[in-house]
Write a protein that holds these residues in place. Structure first.
Motif, PDB file in Angstrom:
ATOM      1  N   TRP A  93     -53.960 -11.602-137.722  1.00  0.00           N
ATOM      2  CA  TRP A  93     -53.042 -12.288-136.811  1.00  0.00           C
ATOM      3  C   TRP A  93     -51.629 -12.325-137.386  1.00  0.00           C
ATOM      4  CZ3 TRP A  93     -53.327 -14.471-131.967  1.00  0.00           C
ATOM      5  CH2 TRP A  93     -52.320 -15.370-131.605  1.00  0.00           C
ATOM      6  N   ASN A  94     -51.526 -12.772-138.634  1.00  0.00           N
ATOM      7  CA  ASN A  94     -50.212 -12.919-139.254  1.00  0.00           C
ATOM      8  C   ASN A  94     -49.494 -11.578-139.380  1.00  0.00           C
ATOM      9  OD1 ASN A  94     -50.548 -15.693-139.441  1.00  0.00           O
ATOM     10  ND2 ASN A  94     -51.356 -15.599-141.514  1.00  0.00           N
ATOM     11  N   ALA A  95     -50.234 -10.521-139.691  1.00  0.00           N
ATOM     12  CA  ALA A  95     -49.624  -9.193-139.781  1.00  0.00           C
ATOM     13  C   ALA A  95     -49.130  -8.729-138.416  1.00  0.00           C
ATOM     14  CB  ALA A  95     -50.621  -8.193-140.355  1.00  0.00           C
ATOM     15  N   LEU A  96     -49.930  -8.960-137.378  1.00  0.00           N
ATOM     16  CA  LEU A  96     -49.558  -8.501-136.045  1.00  0.00           C
ATOM     17  C   LEU A  96     -48.332  -9.223-135.489  1.00  0.00           C
ATOM     18  CD1 LEU A  96     -53.068  -8.018-134.429  1.00  0.00           C
ATOM     19  CD2 LEU A  96     -51.437  -6.220-135.045  1.00  0.00           C
ATOM     20  N   ILE A  97     -48.201 -10.513-135.752  1.00  0.00           N
ATOM     21  CA  ILE A  97     -47.066 -11.244-135.181  1.00  0.00           C
ATOM     22  C   ILE A  97     -45.816 -11.189-136.065  1.00  0.00           C
ATOM     23  CG2 ILE A  97     -48.535 -12.767-133.809  1.00  0.00           C
ATOM     24  CD1 ILE A  97     -47.788 -15.014-135.864  1.00  0.00           C
ATOM     25  N   ALA A  98     -45.942 -10.644-137.266  1.00  0.00           N
ATOM     26  CA  ALA A  98     -44.797 -10.557-138.177  1.00  0.00           C
ATOM     27  C   ALA A  98     -43.741  -9.590-137.645  1.00  0.00           C
ATOM     28  CB  ALA A  98     -45.268 -10.098-139.560  1.00  0.00           C
ATOM     29  N   ASP A  99     -42.525  -9.772-138.079  1.00  0.00           N
ATOM     30  CA  ASP A  99     -41.421  -8.826-137.821  1.00  0.00           C
ATOM     31  C   ASP A  99     -41.161  -8.577-136.339  1.00  0.00           C
ATOM     32  OD1 ASP A  99     -41.096  -8.484-140.606  1.00  0.00           O
ATOM     33  OD2 ASP A  99     -42.684  -6.976-140.626  1.00  0.00           O
ATOM     34  N   GLY A 100     -41.258  -9.632-135.527  1.00  0.00           N
ATOM     35  CA  GLY A 100     -40.921  -9.483-134.115  1.00  0.00           C
ATOM     36  C   GLY A 100     -42.095  -9.503-133.168  1.00  0.00           C
ATOM     37  N   GLY A 101     -43.314  -9.658-133.674  1.00  0.00           N
ATOM     38  CA  GLY A 101     -44.464  -9.832-132.791  1.00  0.00           C
ATOM     39  C   GLY A 101     -44.399 -11.213-132.155  1.00  0.00           C
ATOM     40  N   ALA A 102     -45.342 -11.512-131.266  1.00  0.00           N
ATOM     41  CA  ALA A 102     -45.302 -12.802-130.572  1.00  0.00           C
ATOM     42  C   ALA A 102     -46.704 -13.330-130.316  1.00  0.00           C
ATOM     43  CB  ALA A 102     -44.563 -12.658-129.244  1.00  0.00           C
ATOM     44  N   GLU A 103     -46.864 -14.629-130.530  1.00  0.00           N
ATOM     45  CA  GLU A 103     -48.120 -15.305-130.222  1.00  0.00           C
ATOM     46  C   GLU A 103     -48.246 -15.510-128.724  1.00  0.00           C
ATOM     47  OE1 GLU A 103     -48.225 -19.078-132.169  1.00  0.00           O
ATOM     48  OE2 GLU A 103     -48.482 -18.192-134.150  1.00  0.00           O
ATOM     49  N   SER A 104     -49.479 -15.542-128.260  1.00  0.00           N
ATOM     50  CA  SER A 104     -49.777 -15.962-126.905  1.00  0.00           C
ATOM     51  C   SER A 104     -50.963 -16.910-127.003  1.00  0.00           C
ATOM     52  CB  SER A 104     -50.083 -14.751-126.024  1.00  0.00           C
ATOM     53  OG  SER A 104     -50.131 -15.144-124.668  1.00  0.00           O
ATOM     54  N   MET A 105     -51.657 -17.133-125.915  1.00  0.00           N
ATOM     55  CA  MET A 105     -52.746 -18.102-125.896  1.00  0.00           C
ATOM     56  C   MET A 105     -54.105 -17.427-126.131  1.00  0.00           C
ATOM     57  SD  MET A 105     -51.145 -20.894-125.526  1.00  0.00           S
ATOM     58  CE  MET A 105     -52.544 -21.993-125.371  1.00  0.00           C
ATOM     59  N   CYS A 106     -55.064 -18.232-126.585  1.00  0.00           N
ATOM     60  CA  CYS A 106     -56.482 -17.839-126.672  1.00  0.00           C
ATOM     61  C   CYS A 106     -56.728 -16.629-127.555  1.00  0.00           C
ATOM     62  CB  CYS A 106     -57.055 -17.577-125.287  1.00  0.00           C
ATOM     63  SG  CYS A 106     -56.811 -18.926-124.142  1.00  0.00           S
ATOM     64  N   GLY A 107     -55.980 -16.497-128.637  1.00  0.00           N
ATOM     65  CA  GLY A 107     -56.193 -15.387-129.554  1.00  0.00           C
ATOM     66  C   GLY A 107     -55.455 -14.112-129.185  1.00  0.00           C
ATOM     67  N   TRP A 108     -54.610 -14.163-128.155  1.00  0.00           N
ATOM     68  CA  TRP A 108     -53.831 -12.993-127.756  1.00  0.00           C
ATOM     69  C   TRP A 108     -52.480 -13.022-128.471  1.00  0.00           C
ATOM     70  CZ3 TRP A 108     -54.753  -9.634-123.303  1.00  0.00           C
ATOM     71  CH2 TRP A 108     -55.990  -9.836-122.705  1.00  0.00           C
ATOM     72  N   CYS A 109     -52.001 -11.833-128.804  1.00  0.00           N
ATOM     73  CA  CYS A 109     -50.665 -11.707-129.372  1.00  0.00           C
ATOM     74  C   CYS A 109     -50.158 -10.302-129.086  1.00  0.00           C
ATOM     75  CB  CYS A 109     -50.670 -11.993-130.874  1.00  0.00           C
ATOM     76  SG  CYS A 109     -51.597 -10.825-131.892  1.00  0.00           S
ATOM     77  N   LYS A 110     -48.867 -10.126-129.322  1.00  0.00           N
ATOM     78  CA  LYS A 110     -48.254  -8.804-129.249  1.00  0.00           C
ATOM     79  C   LYS A 110     -47.687  -8.480-130.616  1.00  0.00           C
ATOM     80  CE  LYS A 110     -46.831  -8.209-124.498  1.00  0.00           C
ATOM     81  NZ  LYS A 110     -45.719  -7.851-123.611  1.00  0.00           N
TER      82      LYS A 110
END
Length: 160
Positions: A93-110
């Protein structure tokens, strides 16, 4: 030629497919770049830019295409990453949202490339796949209030 996997997903990128794939394969075991074909002189993209990157994430084949800015990633499609424990879930999770990624709800992220992911505990399928019960309803309610999944909180909600 032997076909290992008959179906796969191709992900469209503007011009950063190789960078994205290099990042993705660093996150998951049993992952690697299989091949890279590049644009030649006079092509629609810059000479030498990766055109198609074939890769595996945990043994599942994908392709990433640098095709230009016409199409963008959306939440209509996502890659699901099932994690064995909270430490693995936190790391991914932390790697995916780092450097401009974004959290969303229920375990989703970009991630920073705009690709949608679902980062979920592997045990979630068993918990949510059980027959209707007060525990399942409580766990579902807890899940709906989370961004990054807290496995301990889900287990406590399920147990009551």
């Amino acid at each position: 030629m032997s076909i290992k996997q008959r179906l796969s997903t191709c992900l469209w990128f503007d011009c950063d497919a190789e960078e994205a794939v290099t990042f993705y394969v660093s996150l998951f075991p049993n992952s690697r770049i299989l091949s890279i074909s590049r644009y030649s002189a006079g092509g629609r993209m810059e000479e030498g830019l990766a055109m198609l990157v074939r890769f595996e994430l945990d043994g599942v084949e994908y392709a990433a295409l640098n095709g230009g800015p016409m199409f963008k990633h959306s939440e209509a499609a996502s890659i699901v990453a099932l994690c064995e424990d909270q430490a693995e879930l936190d790391r991914v999770w932390n790697a995916l949202i780092a450097d401009g990624g974004a959290e969303s709800m229920c375990g989703w992220c970009k991630d920073r490339f705009g690709l949608s992911w679902q980062v979920l505990p592997a045990m979630l399928g068993d918990m949510m796949g059980r027959p209707a019960s007060p525990g399942k309803a409580r766990a579902w309610e807890g899940l709906m209030s989370m961004r990054k999944i807290d496995i301990s909180a889900l287990e406590k909600a399920y147990a009551g």
